[in-house]
Each structure stands twice: as structure tokens, then as C-alpha cells.
Motif scaffolding. Structure first.
Motif, PDB file in Angstrom:
ATOM      1  N   ASP A  58     -24.180 -25.497   3.941  1.00 18.02           N
ATOM      2  CA  ASP A  58     -24.879 -25.575   2.862  1.00 18.02           C
ATOM      3  C   ASP A  58     -24.797 -26.676   1.668  1.00 18.02           C
ATOM      4  O   ASP A  58     -25.478 -26.488   0.816  1.00 18.02           O
ATOM      5  CB  ASP A  58     -24.851 -24.044   2.064  1.00 18.02           C
ATOM      6  CG  ASP A  58     -23.757 -23.685   1.866  1.00 18.02           C
ATOM      7  OD1 ASP A  58     -22.822 -24.650   1.342  1.00 18.02           O
ATOM      8  OD2 ASP A  58     -23.402 -22.636   1.767  1.00 18.02           O
ATOM      9  N   GLY A  59     -23.649 -27.499   2.157  1.00 17.71           N
ATOM     10  CA  GLY A  59     -23.339 -28.321   1.087  1.00 17.71           C
ATOM     11  C   GLY A  59     -22.342 -28.252  -0.197  1.00 17.71           C
ATOM     12  O   GLY A  59     -22.041 -29.011  -1.030  1.00 17.71           O
ATOM     13  N   CYS A  60     -21.782 -26.745  -0.128  1.00 16.59           N
ATOM     14  CA  CYS A  60     -21.130 -26.262  -1.215  1.00 16.59           C
ATOM     15  C   CYS A  60     -19.694 -25.800  -0.638  1.00 16.59           C
ATOM     16  O   CYS A  60     -19.786 -24.972   0.253  1.00 16.59           O
ATOM     17  CB  CYS A  60     -21.767 -25.213  -1.988  1.00 16.59           C
ATOM     18  SG  CYS A  60     -23.088 -25.839  -2.870  1.00 16.59           S
ATOM     19  N   PRO A  61     -18.357 -26.272  -0.867  1.00 22.31           N
ATOM     20  CA  PRO A  61     -17.390 -25.660  -0.349  1.00 22.31           C
ATOM     21  C   PRO A  61     -16.901 -24.238  -1.430  1.00 22.31           C
ATOM     22  O   PRO A  61     -17.877 -24.255  -2.305  1.00 22.31           O
ATOM     23  CB  PRO A  61     -16.136 -26.569  -1.042  1.00 22.31           C
ATOM     24  CG  PRO A  61     -16.850 -27.285  -2.360  1.00 22.31           C
ATOM     25  CD  PRO A  61     -18.305 -27.452  -1.955  1.00 22.31           C
ATOM     26  N   GLU A  62     -16.461 -23.421  -0.638  1.00 19.55           N
ATOM     27  CA  GLU A  62     -16.352 -21.953  -1.207  1.00 19.55           C
ATOM     28  C   GLU A  62     -14.971 -21.318  -1.059  1.00 19.55           C
ATOM     29  O   GLU A  62     -14.105 -21.724  -0.255  1.00 19.55           O
ATOM     30  CB  GLU A  62     -17.201 -20.995  -0.536  1.00 19.55           C
ATOM     31  CG  GLU A  62     -18.827 -21.325  -0.684  1.00 19.55           C
ATOM     32  CD  GLU A  62     -19.839 -20.261  -0.018  1.00 19.55           C
ATOM     33  OE1 GLU A  62     -20.747 -20.091  -0.930  1.00 19.55           O
ATOM     34  OE2 GLU A  62     -19.384 -19.506   0.736  1.00 19.55           O
ATOM     35  N   LEU A  63     -14.595 -20.585  -2.022  1.00 21.45           N
ATOM     36  CA  LEU A  63     -13.330 -19.902  -1.855  1.00 21.45           C
ATOM     37  C   LEU A  63     -13.740 -18.264  -1.907  1.00 21.45           C
ATOM     38  O   LEU A  63     -14.294 -17.902  -2.687  1.00 21.45           O
ATOM     39  CB  LEU A  63     -12.528 -20.037  -3.187  1.00 21.45           C
ATOM     40  CG  LEU A  63     -11.174 -19.323  -3.312  1.00 21.45           C
ATOM     41  CD1 LEU A  63     -10.066 -19.910  -2.537  1.00 21.45           C
ATOM     42  CD2 LEU A  63     -10.534 -19.481  -4.840  1.00 21.45           C
ATOM     43  N   ILE A  64     -13.238 -17.704  -0.791  1.00 21.41           N
ATOM     44  CA  ILE A  64     -13.611 -16.466  -0.358  1.00 21.41           C
ATOM     45  C   ILE A  64     -12.345 -15.604  -0.198  1.00 21.41           C
ATOM     46  O   ILE A  64     -11.521 -15.823   0.312  1.00 21.41           O
ATOM     47  CB  ILE A  64     -14.308 -16.333   1.140  1.00 21.41           C
ATOM     48  CG1 ILE A  64     -15.460 -17.347   1.049  1.00 21.41           C
ATOM     49  CG2 ILE A  64     -14.737 -15.209   1.465  1.00 21.41           C
ATOM     50  CD1 ILE A  64     -16.079 -17.902   2.439  1.00 21.41           C
ATOM     51  N   LEU A  65     -12.343 -14.450  -0.860  1.00 22.56           N
ATOM     52  CA  LEU A  65     -11.652 -13.423  -0.917  1.00 22.56           C
ATOM     53  C   LEU A  65     -12.022 -12.240  -0.172  1.00 22.56           C
ATOM     54  O   LEU A  65     -13.062 -11.405  -0.604  1.00 22.56           O
ATOM     55  CB  LEU A  65     -11.100 -13.026  -2.319  1.00 22.56           C
ATOM     56  CG  LEU A  65      -9.970 -11.885  -2.324  1.00 22.56           C
ATOM     57  CD1 LEU A  65      -8.771 -12.267  -1.581  1.00 22.56           C
ATOM     58  CD2 LEU A  65      -9.672 -11.644  -3.867  1.00 22.56           C
ATOM     59  N   ASP A  66     -11.194 -11.620   1.045  1.00 17.37           N
ATOM     60  CA  ASP A  66     -11.771 -10.642   1.732  1.00 17.37           C
ATOM     61  C   ASP A  66     -11.124  -9.084   1.166  1.00 17.37           C
ATOM     62  O   ASP A  66      -9.914  -9.272   1.071  1.00 17.37           O
ATOM     63  CB  ASP A  66     -11.525 -10.776   3.179  1.00 17.37           C
ATOM     64  CG  ASP A  66     -12.664 -11.383   3.931  1.00 17.37           C
ATOM     65  OD1 ASP A  66     -13.895 -10.833   3.949  1.00 17.37           O
ATOM     66  OD2 ASP A  66     -12.484 -12.198   4.782  1.00 17.37           O
ATOM     67  N   LEU A  67     -11.987  -8.096   0.503  1.00 13.21           N
ATOM     68  CA  LEU A  67     -11.584  -7.239   0.227  1.00 13.21           C
ATOM     69  C   LEU A  67     -11.675  -5.869   1.431  1.00 13.21           C
ATOM     70  O   LEU A  67     -10.774  -4.775   1.180  1.00 13.21           O
ATOM     71  CB  LEU A  67     -12.339  -6.467  -0.909  1.00 13.21           C
ATOM     72  CG  LEU A  67     -12.614  -7.641  -1.757  1.00 13.21           C
ATOM     73  CD1 LEU A  67     -13.492  -6.776  -2.858  1.00 13.21           C
ATOM     74  CD2 LEU A  67     -11.274  -8.265  -2.539  1.00 13.21           C
ATOM     75  N   GLY A  68     -12.428  -6.385   2.511  1.00 15.37           N
ATOM     76  CA  GLY A  68     -12.271  -5.233   3.498  1.00 15.37           C
ATOM     77  C   GLY A  68     -11.715  -5.942   4.836  1.00 15.37           C
ATOM     78  O   GLY A  68     -10.583  -6.718   4.725  1.00 15.37           O
ATOM     79  N   ASN A  69     -12.301  -5.892   5.899  1.00 22.20           N
ATOM     80  CA  ASN A  69     -11.834  -6.541   7.171  1.00 22.20           C
ATOM     81  C   ASN A  69     -12.243  -7.888   7.201  1.00 22.20           C
ATOM     82  O   ASN A  69     -13.448  -7.914   7.250  1.00 22.20           O
ATOM     83  CB  ASN A  69     -12.218  -5.497   8.474  1.00 22.20           C
ATOM     84  CG  ASN A  69     -11.767  -4.068   8.460  1.00 22.20           C
ATOM     85  OD1 ASN A  69     -12.054  -3.455   7.574  1.00 22.20           O
ATOM     86  ND2 ASN A  69     -10.888  -4.000   9.043  1.00 22.20           N
ATOM     87  N   PRO A  70     -11.393  -8.792   7.754  1.00 22.17           N
ATOM     88  CA  PRO A  70     -11.631 -10.055   7.597  1.00 22.17           C
ATOM     89  C   PRO A  70     -12.650 -10.244   8.898  1.00 22.17           C
ATOM     90  O   PRO A  70     -12.566  -9.736  10.005  1.00 22.17           O
ATOM     91  CB  PRO A  70     -10.648 -10.939   7.708  1.00 22.17           C
ATOM     92  CG  PRO A  70      -9.502 -10.120   8.311  1.00 22.17           C
ATOM     93  CD  PRO A  70      -9.822  -8.576   7.717  1.00 22.17           C
ATOM     94  N   TYR A  71     -13.396 -11.532   9.096  1.00 20.46           N
ATOM     95  CA  TYR A  71     -14.115 -11.880  10.146  1.00 20.46           C
ATOM     96  C   TYR A  71     -13.193 -12.539  11.185  1.00 20.46           C
ATOM     97  O   TYR A  71     -12.244 -13.187  10.678  1.00 20.46           O
ATOM     98  CB  TYR A  71     -15.220 -12.578   9.680  1.00 20.46           C
ATOM     99  CG  TYR A  71     -16.440 -12.011   9.249  1.00 20.46           C
ATOM    100  CD1 TYR A  71     -17.577 -11.737   9.905  1.00 20.46           C
ATOM    101  CD2 TYR A  71     -16.454 -11.875   7.705  1.00 20.46           C
ATOM    102  CE1 TYR A  71     -18.785 -10.921   9.249  1.00 20.46           C
ATOM    103  CE2 TYR A  71     -17.471 -11.119   6.872  1.00 20.46           C
ATOM    104  CZ  TYR A  71     -18.462 -10.697   7.906  1.00 20.46           C
ATOM    105  OH  TYR A  71     -19.865 -10.148   7.339  1.00 20.46           O
ATOM    106  N   GLU A  72     -13.658 -12.695  12.563  1.00 23.62           N
ATOM    107  CA  GLU A  72     -13.038 -13.419  13.547  1.00 23.62           C
ATOM    108  C   GLU A  72     -14.088 -14.634  13.478  1.00 23.62           C
ATOM    109  O   GLU A  72     -15.307 -14.540  13.458  1.00 23.62           O
ATOM    110  CB  GLU A  72     -13.134 -12.569  14.702  1.00 23.62           C
ATOM    111  CG  GLU A  72     -12.206 -11.610  14.975  1.00 23.62           C
ATOM    112  CD  GLU A  72     -12.361 -11.010  16.230  1.00 23.62           C
ATOM    113  OE1 GLU A  72     -11.102 -10.467  16.782  1.00 23.62           O
ATOM    114  OE2 GLU A  72     -13.192 -10.541  16.914  1.00 23.62           O
TER     115      GLU A  72
END
Length: 271
Positions: free
Chosen positions: A41-55
Motif C-alpha cells: 500500500d506504499g506505507c510502512p507500519e508499526l504493528i502491535l498485537d494485543l491478541g494472538n499474532p498471525y502466521e
């Protein structure tokens, strides 16, 4: 089936707007185990999982657990993910050239990478079920990072990013200046201007396809700047690994929410 899914977007405060485009919070307490395709999508992101992380699927097709906190650099190809349990996350979506000083090194080193940021975000404990509070906490933390880091922007790169979003020519004309700008893009954005232009054009397809008066993928592609159906189909394969029909049939949960995200200035909610 009602999954209890929710998605919210928030605008950053004025002090962070040169670097951050949006904050978004997503939750799905009862996700399906469906594999979800995520496009650049053209944008870097910083992601914080509060639940179960994805595979996430690796090149060999095997799935590996993502870290609870990750920095997703610029993408030039799709990724495939699937949930492992109840999902809840909050994320900072940077401007295309907005994450360089926060990351601390050239963005090209993070292109098509998901970098483990668990240690760096170890002190952040957003409260579950409170998307606005989660956004506030992330933004307050990032503002502290900005004040400590003396962040800057490259005015030529920012002008180039704005020109690409406006579907205008780059603000350089001769070959030497273009090569210099490309090097600066690789440092500040992570990909070349031409690649960013292709990603932004593809992202624009979804803005048109999800409008109330949308008439179909081909019309959405033409409105986004594609010449014809074969050119649009090529980019669906390139950036999503499937056809538009396949994606429309398969889209669920986080993949659908991300495709619907607001990429224009402003937004539905402000923090």
C-alpha cells in the motif's frame, strides 16, 4: 457468522502529521482460519498485537508465527497470513517517507521484511477493547520517540512522494537528478519512485472499487489510471497473487479492513 469484528482509524496529532498518516485498531474475537492476502500500500507500519499474532507464509509455503510487535517495511509483493486465535492489534501507518528516522537506518533494509520490534515496544501495554485508548498510547509513545530523536524529512523526497500521490511528474527532469532522487528514495522510502507509483496506482483501484457508485473492477482500474484490463490483471497478479475476482471472493477480516482503509488526507476520527 457474527465474528464481533471492529475496525477504527484515527488521525495523528499535528506534531506527528509530517511522519504519521493514520493510526488504526482492529479486532476480531472469532476469526476464521482463512488465509488472507495483503497487498502493498506504499506505507510502512508499526504493528502491535494485543491478541494472538498471525502466521505468515514463507517462500516455501510453510507458515511461521509473526512477532507480537513488528515493523513492516515497504512491500513490493503480497503476503499471505492467517490468524491463530482471537485477533486484536493497533498500528501506526507512517507516511511513505516517514519512518526513516524512527527506524534509525535506511528503509531499503526493511523492504519486504517484517522486523521484530518486541523488545523496543516492551513497555507498551494498551488496554484490550479500547481502540481510542490504544491509539492514544501508541501516539504518545511515538511522540516521545520523536522528541528524543530529532527527526527530519528530506524535502526532495517528500515532494516526490506528494507528486506520486497526485499522479504528477517527479520534480526532477535530467537523468543525473533522477538517479540521485532514486538513491534518496531507497534510503527514506525503501523503494524507487517508479515502484511507489505502481503501488499507489494499484491502491487507488480499491478506493474506486469500494465507492458507492462503483461499477466493477475494470472501471475502478480505469479510474485509477490503468490503460486496460490486461494491465490491471498484471498488477493484481504482481501485488496480490490472484485475479480481482478471486480476491473479491476470498477477502475476509483483516484483508478486507486493510483494503478499505482511508488513504486520503483526513479521516473519520481524530485523536
Amino acid at each position: 457468522m457474527d465474528t464481533g469484528e471492529r475496525y477504527h482509524e484515527f488521525d495523528p496529532p499535528e506534531a506527528l502529521r509530517p511522519w504519521v498518516r493514520k493510526v488504526w485498531a482492529y479486532a476480531c474475537p472469532r476469526p476464521s482460519r482463512t488465509i488472507q492476502r495483503i497487498a502493498p500500500d506504499g506505507c510502512p507500519e508499526l504493528i502491535l498485537d494485543l491478541g494472538n499474532p498471525y502466521e505468515e507464509a514463507a517462500a516455501d509455503g510453510a507458515f511461521h508465527l509473526q512477532p507480537h510487535a513488528l515493523f513492516a517495511g515497504q512491500m513490493t509483493r503480497p503476503i499471505a497470513i492467517r490468524p491463530t486465535g482471537p485477533v486484536e492489534m493497533v498500528a501506526l501507518r507512517f507516511e511513505p517517507d516517514g519512518a526513516r528516522d524512527w527506524l534509525g537506518h535506511a528503509l531499503r533494509t526493511a523492504t519486504d521484511q517484517r522486523l521484530d520490534m518486541t523488545a523496543r515496544l516492551a513497555g507498551l501495554k494498551p488496554r484490550s477493547g479500547d481502540p481510542e485508548g490504544q491509539a492514544h498510547l501508541m501516539l504518545d509513545w511515538l511522540e516521545g520517540e520523536r522528541r528524543a530523536g530529532d527527526w527530519t524529512l528530506d524535502p526532495l523526497v517528500r515532494a516526490g512522494v506528494e507528486a506520486i500521490h497526485a499522479d504528477q511528474p517527479l520534480p526532477t527532469h535530467d537523468a543525473t537528478a533522477r538517479r540521485a532522487l532514486q538513491r534518496r528514495f531507497l534510503d527514506r522510502v525503501g523503494i524507487a519512485p517508479r515502484t511507489l507509483r505502481s503501488v499507489i496506482r494499484f491502491r487507488r483501484v480499491f478506493d474506486h472499487a469500494m465507492a458507492e457508485d462503483a461499477e466493477g473492477w475494470l472501471d475502478a482500474g480505469l479510474d485509477a489510471g490503468y490503460f486496460d484490463q490486461p494491465q490491471l490483471a498484471h498488477d493484481f497478479r504482481r501485488f496480490l497473487g490472484c485475479t480481482a475476482t478471486e480476491w473479491a471472493r476470498e477477502q475476509v477480516e483483516l484483508a478486507r479492513a486493510i483494503a478499505s482503509q482511508t488513504y486520503k488526507p483526513g479521516g473519520p476520527e481524530a485523536v
